[in-house]
Design a protein around this motif. Structure first.
Motif, short mmCIF file in Angstrom:
data_model
loop_
_atom_site.label_atom_id
_atom_site.label_comp_id
_atom_site.label_asym_id
_atom_site.label_seq_id
_atom_site.Cartn_x
_atom_site.Cartn_y
_atom_site.Cartn_z
N THR A 1 -5.21 6.01 0.33
CA THR A 1 -4.41 4.79 0.35
C THR A 1 -4.67 4.02 -0.94
OG1 THR A 1 -4.52 4.66 2.75
CG2 THR A 1 -3.91 2.64 1.59
N ALA B 1 0.85 -1.20 0.00
CA ALA B 1 0.00 0.00 0.00
C ALA B 1 0.89 1.25 0.00
CB ALA B 1 -0.90 0.01 1.22
N HIS C 1 -3.85 0.57 -2.80
CA HIS C 1 -3.37 -0.81 -2.62
C HIS C 1 -2.94 -1.34 -3.98
CE1 HIS C 1 -4.91 -1.01 1.49
NE2 HIS C 1 -5.93 -0.29 1.03
N VAL D 1 0.39 5.46 0.87
CA VAL D 1 -0.51 6.48 1.38
C VAL D 1 -0.09 7.84 0.84
CG1 VAL D 1 -1.46 7.57 3.45
CG2 VAL D 1 -0.89 5.12 3.48
N GLU E 1 -5.98 11.84 3.29
CA GLU E 1 -5.15 10.69 2.94
C GLU E 1 -5.87 9.80 1.94
OE1 GLU E 1 -3.87 8.51 6.38
OE2 GLU E 1 -2.26 9.93 6.78
#
Length: 142
Positions: free
Chosen positions: A101, A90, A103, A92, A99
């Motif tokens: 994120t 991941a 993946h 960020v 934020e």
């Protein structure tokens, strides 16, 4: 004497086959190694292209490294793993005080990682295709 020759030949053939299998296995392991610098290009729904550089280091089943996107800022990857030739990690990002994120999941080959990205925007999960290509070392390019 004829039996001894046959046995010796069979032992020799078995040794050659075992050596070939070991070499093939080592080549497959090298192909699945995620260590290196990778380049990726992603086009947003708005048509904007984002180029990204991944610097990855694989140690067993652990994956560490950084990701550099369009702003030039290096971000550390989180929860990096490698299992059966598949990578997952991941990243960020911070954008406008929020934020995000992202993946990453993909299958590693000699020169590419292909898989999916997954992230959430405005409550909606998106999962575009992802492909990164290995950058050749300076020595290899000569």
């Amino acid at each position: 004497m004829n039996v001894q020759r046959r046995v010796a030949f069979q032992v020799l053939a078995l040794g050659i086959v075992a050596g070939w299998l070991a070499a093939a296995s080592a080549a497959d392991d090298k192909k699945a190694d995620a260590t290196g610098t990778w380049k990726s290009s992603f086009t947003t729904q708005g048509g904007q292209t984002i180029d990204t550089t991944y610097k990855l280091k694989q140690q067993g089943d652990k994956l560490t490294g950084t990701v550099t996107a369009r702003d030039g800022k290096e971000l550390e990857i989180k929860n990096g793993k490698v299992k059966d030739g598949e990578v997952s990690f991941a990243v960020v990002h911070e954008h406008d005080g929020k934020e995000l994120t992202i993946h990453h999941k993909g299958k590693v080959s000699a020169d590419a990682i292909e898989g999916k990205l997954e992230f959430e925007v405005n409550g909606e999960t998106r999962s575009p295709d992802w492909k990164a290509t290995r950058e050749k070392a300076a020595k290899e390019e000569k």
